[in-house]
Write a protein that holds these residues in place. Sequence first.
Motif, PDB file in Angstrom:
ATOM      1  N   THR A 105       0.826  -1.215   0.000  1.00  0.00           N
ATOM      2  CA  THR A 105       0.000   0.000   0.000  1.00  0.00           C
ATOM      3  C   THR A 105       0.862   1.268   0.000  1.00  0.00           C
ATOM      4  O   THR A 105       0.692   2.130  -0.878  1.00  0.00           O
ATOM      5  N   VAL A 128      -2.020   9.761   9.006  1.00  0.00           N
ATOM      6  CA  VAL A 128      -3.002   9.468  10.054  1.00  0.00           C
ATOM      7  C   VAL A 128      -3.185   7.950  10.091  1.00  0.00           C
ATOM      8  O   VAL A 128      -3.677   7.356   9.129  1.00  0.00           O
ATOM      9  N   GLY A 129      -2.767   7.339  11.197  1.00  0.00           N
ATOM     10  CA  GLY A 129      -2.777   5.872  11.329  1.00  0.00           C
ATOM     11  C   GLY A 129      -1.354   5.381  11.487  1.00  0.00           C
ATOM     12  O   GLY A 129      -0.440   5.913  10.869  1.00  0.00           O
ATOM     13  N   ARG A 130      -1.185   4.385  12.349  1.00  0.00           N
ATOM     14  CA  ARG A 130       0.181   3.905  12.606  1.00  0.00           C
ATOM     15  C   ARG A 130       0.249   2.387  12.547  1.00  0.00           C
ATOM     16  O   ARG A 130       0.987   1.742  13.292  1.00  0.00           O
ATOM     17  N   SER A 131      -0.561   1.773  11.675  1.00  0.00           N
ATOM     18  CA  SER A 131      -0.533   0.308  11.595  1.00  0.00           C
ATOM     19  C   SER A 131       0.779  -0.150  10.962  1.00  0.00           C
ATOM     20  O   SER A 131       1.455   0.609  10.262  1.00  0.00           O
ATOM     21  N   THR A 153      -2.314   9.207  15.630  1.00  0.00           N
ATOM     22  CA  THR A 153      -3.009   7.968  16.003  1.00  0.00           C
ATOM     23  C   THR A 153      -4.348   8.324  16.639  1.00  0.00           C
ATOM     24  O   THR A 153      -4.680   9.508  16.799  1.00  0.00           O
ATOM     25  N   SER A 154      -5.062   7.288  17.064  1.00  0.00           N
ATOM     26  CA  SER A 154      -6.370   7.525  17.691  1.00  0.00           C
ATOM     27  C   SER A 154      -6.224   8.291  19.007  1.00  0.00           C
ATOM     28  O   SER A 154      -7.192   8.847  19.509  1.00  0.00           O
ATOM     29  N   ALA A 172      -5.100   6.772   6.848  1.00  0.00           N
ATOM     30  CA  ALA A 172      -5.325   5.322   6.909  1.00  0.00           C
ATOM     31  C   ALA A 172      -5.794   4.963   8.309  1.00  0.00           C
ATOM     32  O   ALA A 172      -5.077   4.338   9.084  1.00  0.00           O
ATOM     33  N   ALA A 173      -7.014   5.368   8.628  1.00  0.00           N
ATOM     34  CA  ALA A 173      -7.550   5.141   9.974  1.00  0.00           C
ATOM     35  C   ALA A 173      -8.727   4.164   9.960  1.00  0.00           C
ATOM     36  O   ALA A 173      -9.016   3.523  10.963  1.00  0.00           O
ATOM     37  N   GLY A 174      -9.405   4.053   8.831  1.00  0.00           N
ATOM     38  CA  GLY A 174     -10.590   3.200   8.788  1.00  0.00           C
ATOM     39  C   GLY A 174     -11.775   3.843   9.487  1.00  0.00           C
ATOM     40  O   GLY A 174     -12.572   3.161  10.116  1.00  0.00           O
ATOM     41  N   LEU A 178     -13.465  11.069   8.709  1.00  0.00           N
ATOM     42  CA  LEU A 178     -12.562  11.548   9.770  1.00  0.00           C
ATOM     43  C   LEU A 178     -11.973  12.908   9.379  1.00  0.00           C
ATOM     44  O   LEU A 178     -11.803  13.782  10.228  1.00  0.00           O
ATOM     45  N   VAL A 193      -6.626   6.277   2.136  1.00  0.00           N
ATOM     46  CA  VAL A 193      -6.378   4.833   2.128  1.00  0.00           C
ATOM     47  C   VAL A 193      -7.585   4.061   2.662  1.00  0.00           C
ATOM     48  O   VAL A 193      -7.800   2.901   2.327  1.00  0.00           O
ATOM     49  N   GLY A 194      -8.388   4.713   3.469  1.00  0.00           N
ATOM     50  CA  GLY A 194      -9.486   4.043   4.179  1.00  0.00           C
ATOM     51  C   GLY A 194     -10.475   3.334   3.268  1.00  0.00           C
ATOM     52  O   GLY A 194     -10.742   3.778   2.148  1.00  0.00           O
ATOM     53  N   ILE A 195     -10.985   2.227   3.758  1.00  0.00           N
ATOM     54  CA  ILE A 195     -12.071   1.528   3.068  1.00  0.00           C
ATOM     55  C   ILE A 195     -13.152   1.269   4.099  1.00  0.00           C
ATOM     56  O   ILE A 195     -12.934   0.513   5.053  1.00  0.00           O
ATOM     57  N   THR A 230      -2.277  -0.815  -4.610  1.00  0.00           N
ATOM     58  CA  THR A 230      -1.798  -1.832  -3.668  1.00  0.00           C
ATOM     59  C   THR A 230      -1.584  -3.157  -4.406  1.00  0.00           C
ATOM     60  O   THR A 230      -0.581  -3.848  -4.211  1.00  0.00           O
TER      61      THR A 230
END
Length: 243
Positions: A105, A128-131, A153-154, A172-174, A178, A193-195, A230
Amino acid sequence: LICVGDHPASQVYIRNKITACDQVGIKSWVYRFEGQRSERAVLNKIVELNSDDEVHGILVQLPLPRSFNIERVIEAIDPAKDVDGFHPVNIGKLFSGKALFSPCTPWGIMRLIDHYKIQVEGKHAVVVGRSAIVGKPMAIMLLERHSTVTICTSKTTNLSDHVFKADILVVAAGKQNLIRGNMVKKGAVVIDVGINELPDGSLTGDVDFSGILEVASWISPVPGGVGPMTIAGLLTNTVKAFR
Ligand code: NAD
């Protein structure tokens, strides 16, 4: 491709990957396992595929059932066949600036950025997001290209303040909606990136597309945008593994 259980989104992703492989002439095999208690069987299959010279790339579709030890499964894959780029050896190489397989991704996002000749060096990038599969490797890849990177992050307080500083914003937070138009600086590049699945079954990202369209210089749509990139990353890594 190794698939465990019957997670509905995973079935769609697996199908898309098989189709993409077919389109470019990569032969793919899917191995399906029942849920919860099949970890040993999955590990045995990985060992078998590691030593199969016909197989150049191995992918375990995530998420795995809760009872699985994800680290043990990922670490069983030969790093030279780890086309998702999730093995600690490949993550280590990414951190040292010598990636063998970049996670698909973030790789796809960098290709989008480069394709549209968007300058990264010297820019402020906010992720945004740290996976482990999107946010963290994305931040490292942007850092490698000399941008100044903020990771949210959240638990981040004042998300809007950070987001508003972004020249390049990767979300990329889902979490649907947001990021809204009033949170984004004029001219920013916004990559969604979110889906998220809506009640009618259609898909939407993490950003308010129409609201942000007014202020951003570039914005990636969902569906479209990052998703197909991706898969392109996966195919590229597979060809690399073959070579
Ligand atoms: P994840 O759940 O593992 O991580 C989400 C991250 O977002 C976490 O680090 C969390 O701290 C952060 N977060 C959650 N709420 C937040 C908030 N309110 N403010 C700031 N940060 C917040 O998810 P993931 O695997 O990284 O995926 C993220 C999204 O991207 C999901 O919607 C997923 O479906 C999608 N995704 C898309 C692709 C693609 O190819 N387009 C690939 C992977 C994931």
